[in-house]
Design a protein around this motif. Structure first.
Motif, PDB file in Angstrom:
ATOM      1  N   UNK A 121       0.832  -1.206   0.000  1.00  0.00           N
ATOM      2  CA  UNK A 121       0.000   0.000   0.000  1.00  0.00           C
ATOM      3  C   UNK A 121       0.866   1.256   0.000  1.00  0.00           C
ATOM      4  N   UNK A 122       1.957   1.222   0.732  1.00  0.00           N
ATOM      5  CA  UNK A 122       2.848   2.375   0.770  1.00  0.00           C
ATOM      6  C   UNK A 122       3.479   2.627  -0.604  1.00  0.00           C
ATOM      7  N   UNK A 123       3.745   1.545  -1.337  1.00  0.00           N
ATOM      8  CA  UNK A 123       4.313   1.703  -2.678  1.00  0.00           C
ATOM      9  C   UNK A 123       3.306   2.389  -3.603  1.00  0.00           C
ATOM     10  N   UNK A 124       2.046   2.036  -3.468  1.00  0.00           N
ATOM     11  CA  UNK A 124       1.024   2.681  -4.279  1.00  0.00           C
ATOM     12  C   UNK A 124       0.864   4.150  -3.912  1.00  0.00           C
ATOM     13  N   UNK A 125       0.961   4.469  -2.618  1.00  0.00           N
ATOM     14  CA  UNK A 125       0.852   5.869  -2.196  1.00  0.00           C
ATOM     15  C   UNK A 125       2.018   6.701  -2.720  1.00  0.00           C
ATOM     16  N   UNK A 126       3.225   6.111  -2.716  1.00  0.00           N
ATOM     17  CA  UNK A 126       4.377   6.834  -3.265  1.00  0.00           C
ATOM     18  C   UNK A 126       4.197   7.100  -4.754  1.00  0.00           C
ATOM     19  N   UNK A 127       3.580   6.153  -5.446  1.00  0.00           N
ATOM     20  CA  UNK A 127       3.328   6.325  -6.873  1.00  0.00           C
ATOM     21  C   UNK A 127       2.335   7.457  -7.118  1.00  0.00           C
ATOM     22  N   UNK A 128       1.323   7.556  -6.259  1.00  0.00           N
ATOM     23  CA  UNK A 128       0.344   8.628  -6.404  1.00  0.00           C
ATOM     24  C   UNK A 128       0.962   9.988  -6.106  1.00  0.00           C
ATOM     25  N   UNK A 129       1.859  10.042  -5.131  1.00  0.00           N
ATOM     26  CA  UNK A 129       2.489  11.311  -4.781  1.00  0.00           C
ATOM     27  C   UNK A 129       3.415  11.806  -5.888  1.00  0.00           C
ATOM     28  N   UNK A 130       4.024  10.881  -6.618  1.00  0.00           N
ATOM     29  CA  UNK A 130       4.932  11.275  -7.696  1.00  0.00           C
ATOM     30  C   UNK A 130       4.187  11.725  -8.951  1.00  0.00           C
ATOM     31  N   UNK A 131       2.908  11.431  -9.027  1.00  0.00           N
ATOM     32  CA  UNK A 131       2.150  11.796 -10.213  1.00  0.00           C
ATOM     33  C   UNK A 131       2.012  13.315 -10.283  1.00  0.00           C
ATOM     34  N   UNK A 137      -2.818  36.134 -11.555  1.00  0.00           N
ATOM     35  CA  UNK A 137      -1.844  35.071 -11.804  1.00  0.00           C
ATOM     36  C   UNK A 137      -2.374  33.751 -11.244  1.00  0.00           C
ATOM     37  N   UNK A 138      -2.498  32.736 -12.092  1.00  0.00           N
ATOM     38  CA  UNK A 138      -2.956  31.403 -11.654  1.00  0.00           C
ATOM     39  C   UNK A 138      -1.932  30.321 -11.983  1.00  0.00           C
ATOM     40  N   UNK A 139      -0.727  30.708 -12.299  1.00  0.00           N
ATOM     41  CA  UNK A 139       0.276  29.741 -12.744  1.00  0.00           C
ATOM     42  C   UNK A 139       0.499  28.599 -11.748  1.00  0.00           C
ATOM     43  N   UNK A 140       0.655  28.871 -10.435  1.00  0.00           N
ATOM     44  CA  UNK A 140       0.933  27.745  -9.508  1.00  0.00           C
ATOM     45  C   UNK A 140      -0.236  26.763  -9.380  1.00  0.00           C
ATOM     46  N   UNK A 141      -1.459  27.197  -9.690  1.00  0.00           N
ATOM     47  CA  UNK A 141      -2.630  26.357  -9.454  1.00  0.00           C
ATOM     48  C   UNK A 141      -3.157  25.668 -10.710  1.00  0.00           C
ATOM     49  N   UNK A 142      -2.682  26.077 -11.888  1.00  0.00           N
ATOM     50  CA  UNK A 142      -3.261  25.576 -13.128  1.00  0.00           C
ATOM     51  C   UNK A 142      -2.235  24.892 -14.013  1.00  0.00           C
ATOM     52  N   UNK A 143      -1.052  25.462 -14.130  1.00  0.00           N
ATOM     53  CA  UNK A 143      -0.096  25.002 -15.129  1.00  0.00           C
ATOM     54  C   UNK A 143       0.294  23.541 -14.912  1.00  0.00           C
ATOM     55  N   UNK A 144       0.042  22.729 -15.926  1.00  0.00           N
ATOM     56  CA  UNK A 144       0.431  21.325 -15.884  1.00  0.00           C
ATOM     57  C   UNK A 144      -0.429  20.439 -15.024  1.00  0.00           C
ATOM     58  N   UNK A 145      -1.465  20.996 -14.392  1.00  0.00           N
ATOM     59  CA  UNK A 145      -2.298  20.199 -13.486  1.00  0.00           C
ATOM     60  C   UNK A 145      -3.504  19.622 -14.218  1.00  0.00           C
ATOM     61  N   UNK A 146      -4.219  20.476 -14.930  1.00  0.00           N
ATOM     62  CA  UNK A 146      -5.442  20.045 -15.598  1.00  0.00           C
ATOM     63  C   UNK A 146      -5.164  19.695 -17.055  1.00  0.00           C
TER      64      UNK A 146
END
Length: 873
Positions: A413-423, A683-692
């Motif tokens: 389970x911890x391995x799956x959580x690390x994978x989600x955090x890296x996404x 400015x919305x760069x930190x909240x939008x860029x590359x996220x959606x």
């Protein structure tokens, strides 16, 4: 404009939605997944959600009572806070008391949480009074959770079973005695290396499958209470195949069931075989029908029938004396749990596995005599862009996106959580549209669409719009890899008479044409019985392999809104309209695409009078003349017909026919169309860029077409104490005026918001990744007040106070509409503010109550009363 802002303050409340809780779904060692409870008079059933307890009447099949955790501060901390607990057991009455009076069972329930707390609630009353809460998990180890509570009503004994995960496949179980004198748990037994567990329906016997030090699997069966005559039994797990068989599925046990007499034990395997063991002489026989993993098993109370379910979406009844079978087919989901309740009902836990982004659960209560459905319970069924955390899929013999195989069980389970955090892309946005007439919320759900009533908090309909394998039968084994068509988008005309759906069809995998997707545009008409009927179907509306990147419904000024624009990723635009002479939809206008440039950043906007179209393609916004269907004043250098932004356009909205709101990957801009320039920018760069994903930021924005106010959602990933990212999220809802020059509201929500939409009235409706629905509203509606308990205001007053306050309300206006001097200084922030509203005098005539009767069927008395108050206040 400023004056109206002062009087219309926005409020935010999570008032609807939620997900049905299967508390033991994440624990692979538990055979039983669901928790339900019949009320004392057996006329209703109590079902836990992740944000509330709901009571459903077995006669009317509707929710008759809702106990929201948010109405109480203690329950909010217990069940709604980050990393909060789940409901693991519900019992009638106050089980923590020594003298469990029969009267308390009629109105009280004891709710056990997975973290060891027990809350005693009055399920027939309100949450105004503080509930009784005890913490029984003081001696629990970190990560230890309550999975089951056993009751012996004859001797008034209580035992609690907990689990602690050792590895990815095994658990440590501990059994506790509850001592009422000390109000504490005392450990009485421990089971190490548990692989699977089951208990009898009468709470008298427990069976666990354990792995010893030599990696051999043994069954351990014991009585839970001392008065039982049966003794403890321990014996090896019988094999279902010969020793030469090397298949792991034939040895991997997926579910178990134990009868009430402790005379029979059923074990289901991943291969589909059920091993039925006679516990008197240890003889066994095999029951073969399932062709994939057996996911659920249970015995009837007299042990004459065995119920089994799995991937086939069929409930199978095995008559054990004759080996004959009966079936209940065509269920709406995979049968992950089945149980018998009070010999009268079968409780089925279903999971719709075609949605890979979320665990969609449904609870079905069947009458045991005629197998008719009594209650069907489900929340909003949402499809997110990327899978949310804690998604659990049933075990299958074949590994696929819809299931977990036996080899997947060994993943950490911890391995799956690390994978989600890296996404990097945390895009949990979802598609949601609101029907203008009924105000029902529509969620595209794989090949179907769900209509959900926000105010009644229940599903209205579930209709398949695309044909696929899953519509007619269940998928098993290799069929799990066949992907059904999905509904990618849905829109409604302004009059609500037409629905437009965009469908993507996927070819089979491992073919040369596997990447050649098929695109379909469908136009649906609302029938008299409330179902959508297909009128026009357009295959490849923008050519072969060309997707529809954006759909925009026409304003009322264009063909009475019976038209729409579609745009592709090559710069092409098409206008579709309904032709009354042929009674069909047709292609009316075509804009030539740009064959040299492709982009998925495509958005559309339309002026209210229908004369101009704004087409955003990549980083450019082009103004088109709708009548000529070409660039506005093409060739004229002075005309404002093109605008280049700083980055790819993610969303555009035309507000009040004068301001164009443009959201790019970096900024939020307000463009004044009369001046042809940007007036304000954020400015919305930190909240939008590359996220959606391109175009999905439009799901985070909405516009109130009546007053031009704009709602924007900003999602943030929560950080821990060391400033490192976690799997939790928070969000902010910002309300701006038409030109973004003034911020009218800023609200914080404790979870990621997936979509926000205007409800064609005064509210913005939003959805979060816990399937909860909320409203950002300027009106103090009864639905919003329900979050803070609408009855709590009255509880603060004595009868004399109530009469005096009511007298003030009735005399606060004279016949000429002016306020009386003696009540001129009434506090506007008083507890009665919601009754008299703005204190404005309303004229009531014969047409005032017409809207009340538009949807009055099955309306409860309090609902009818609320509608009357809306009219007269």
């Amino acid at each position: 404009m400023v004056q109206s802002v002062v009087h219309q303050k926005y409020k935010l409340g999570v008032v609807s939605g939620g997900k049905v809780v299967f508390p033991r779904a994440e624990n692979r060692s538990c055979s039983g997944k669901t928790v339900t409870l019949l009320t004392h008079d057996q006329t209703a059933v109590i079902v836990p959600f992740n944000n509330q307890l709901k009571v459903y009447s077995l006669e009317t099949r509707q929710c008759v009572k809702t106990l929201k955790y948010a109405n109480n501060e203690q329950l909010t901390k217990l069940f709604l806070a980050q990393g909060s607990a789940q409901v693991s057991h519900i019992a009638l009455g106050d089980v923590t008391r020594q003298d469990s009076a029969e009267e308390t069972k009629e109105r009280e329930v004891s709710v056990f949480s997975s973290c060891g707390h027990v809350a005693v609630l009055n399920y027939k009353g309100r949450l105004v009074e503080e509930p009784k809460i005890l913490n029984l998990g003081a001696n629990f180890q970190p990560g230890e959770t309550v999975i089951k509570v056993f009751q012996d009503p004859e001797h008034n004994e209580l035992k609690v079973l907990t689990s602690l995960q050792e590895s990815s496949a095994s658990y440590t179980y501990r059994l506790f005695d509850y001592r009422r004198s000390e109000q504490a748990l005392v450990e009485c037994q421990t089971f190490q290396h548990v692989l699977l567990s089951a208990w009898s329906a009468n709470d008298r016997y427990l069976c666990v499958l354990v792995r010893d030090l030599n990696s051999k699997r043994n069954l351990h069966i014991q009585p839970l209470f001392s008065e039982s005559d049966n003794e403890v039994q321990t014996f090896p797990l019988p094999s279902t195949t010969s020793a030469s068989t090397t298949s792991t599925n034939s040895h991997f046990a997926t579910s178990m069931a134990l009868d009430n007499d402790c005379s029979q034990l059923a074990i289901g395997f991943a291969s589909g075989v059920i091993n039925l063991i006679n516990l008197q002489d240890k003889s066994s026989r095999l029951l073969k029908w399932h062709i994939d993993s057996v996911l659920s098993l249970c015995f009837t109370s007299d042990s004459s029938y065995l119920l089994s379910g799995g991937w086939e979406k069929v409930l199978s009844f095995w008559q054990l004396s004759t080996n004959l079978q009966q079936f209940l087919p065509r269920l709406s989901g995979v049968v992950v749990d089945c149980s018998v309740i009070n010999d009268k009902f079968y409780s089925l836990g279903l999971q719709v596995t075609d949605n890979h982004t979320n665990s969609d659960y449904q609870l079905l209560l069947l009458n045991s005599t005629d197998l008719n459905s009594r209650v069907s319970v489900s929340g909003p069924l949402c499809v997110y862009q990327t899978p949310v955390k804690d998604v659990v899929f049933p075990v299958s013999a074949v590994s696929s996106r819809s299931s977990a195989s036996s080899s997947d069980m060994n993943k950490s389970t911890k391995k799956q959580q690390r994978k989600l955090l890296k996404r990097k892309r945390q895009d949990f946005s979802s598609c949601l549209e609101i029907q203008p007439n009924t105000k029902h919320l529509y969620f595209p759900h794989t090949s179907a669409i769900q209509a959900y009533d926000f105010y009644k908090n229940e599903q209205v309909s579930y209709q398949y719009l695309a044909s696929g394998v899953n519509n007619s039968m269940g998928k098993v084994r290799s069929e799990l890899n066949l992907k059904d068509p999905i509904i990618a988008d849905v829109k409604f005309t302004k009059d609500g008479k037409w629905m437009i759906s965009y469908e993507i069809e996927y070819p089979p995998d491992n073919l040369l044409s596997s990447n050649d997707l098929s695109h379909t545009l469908k136009f649906w008409r609302m029938s008299e019985n409330g179902q959508w009927v297909l009128e026009t179907k357009v295959l490849s509306p923008h050519g072969v392999k060309a997707p529809v990147s954006s759909i925009l419904v026409a304003p009322r000024s264009v063909n009475n809104s019976q038209g729409c624009l579609t745009a592709d990723n090559n710069g092409g635009i098409k206008y579709w309209s309904f032709d009354e002479t042929t009674n069909n939809w047709r292609l009316s206008k075509v804009g030539i695409p740009n064959n040299n440039h492709f982009s998925n950043s495509v958005e559309l906007a339309w002026s209210f009078d229908g004369s101009l179209i704004f087409h955003a393609f990549d980083d450019k916004i082009t103004v088109l003349d709708f009548n000529a269907f070409k660039k506005f004043h093409e060739g004229s250098e002075k005309a404002f017909n093109e605008l280049t932004m700083d980055s790819a356009v993610q969303s555009i909205m035309l507000v009040n026919d004068s301001n164009l709101i443009v959201a790019t990957q970096t900024t939020l801009n307000s463009v004044n169309l009369l001046l042809g320039q940007v007036e304000s920018s954020f400015d919305m760069f930190p909240y939008v860029n590359g996220i959606y994903k391109n175009g999905h930021l439009a799901r985070m924005m909405s516009c109130d077409e009546k007053n031009g106010r704009v709602a924007l959602v900003i999602n943030q990933q929560a950080l821990d104490k060391n400033k490192l990212p976690t799997l939790n999220h928070t969000s902010h809802v910002l309300i701006f005026n038409a030109d973004l020059s003034q911020r009218l509201g800023n609200f914080e929500h404790d979870e990621y918001i997936s979509c926000i939409r205007w409800n064609h009235d005064t509210d913005f409706i939003f959805l979060d990744i816990k399937n909860r629905l909320g409203a950002v509203s300027t009106t103090t509606s009864p639905e919003m007040l329900d979050e803070v308990d609408r009855d709590a205001v009255m509880d603060q007053l004595s009868p004399n106070q109530f009469e005096s306050e009511l007298q003030k309300l009735t005399t606060s206006h004279r016949s000429d509409g002016r306020k009386a001097d003696e009540v001129e200084d009434v506090d506007e922030d008083s507890v009665f503010e919601f009754i008299n509203g703005e204190r404005s005098q309303k004229v009531i005539n014969m047409n005032s109550f017409t809207s009340m009767f538009e949807n009055i069927e099955n309306a409860q008395m309090d609902t009818l009363f609320d509608r009357v108050l809306k009219v007269i206040s």
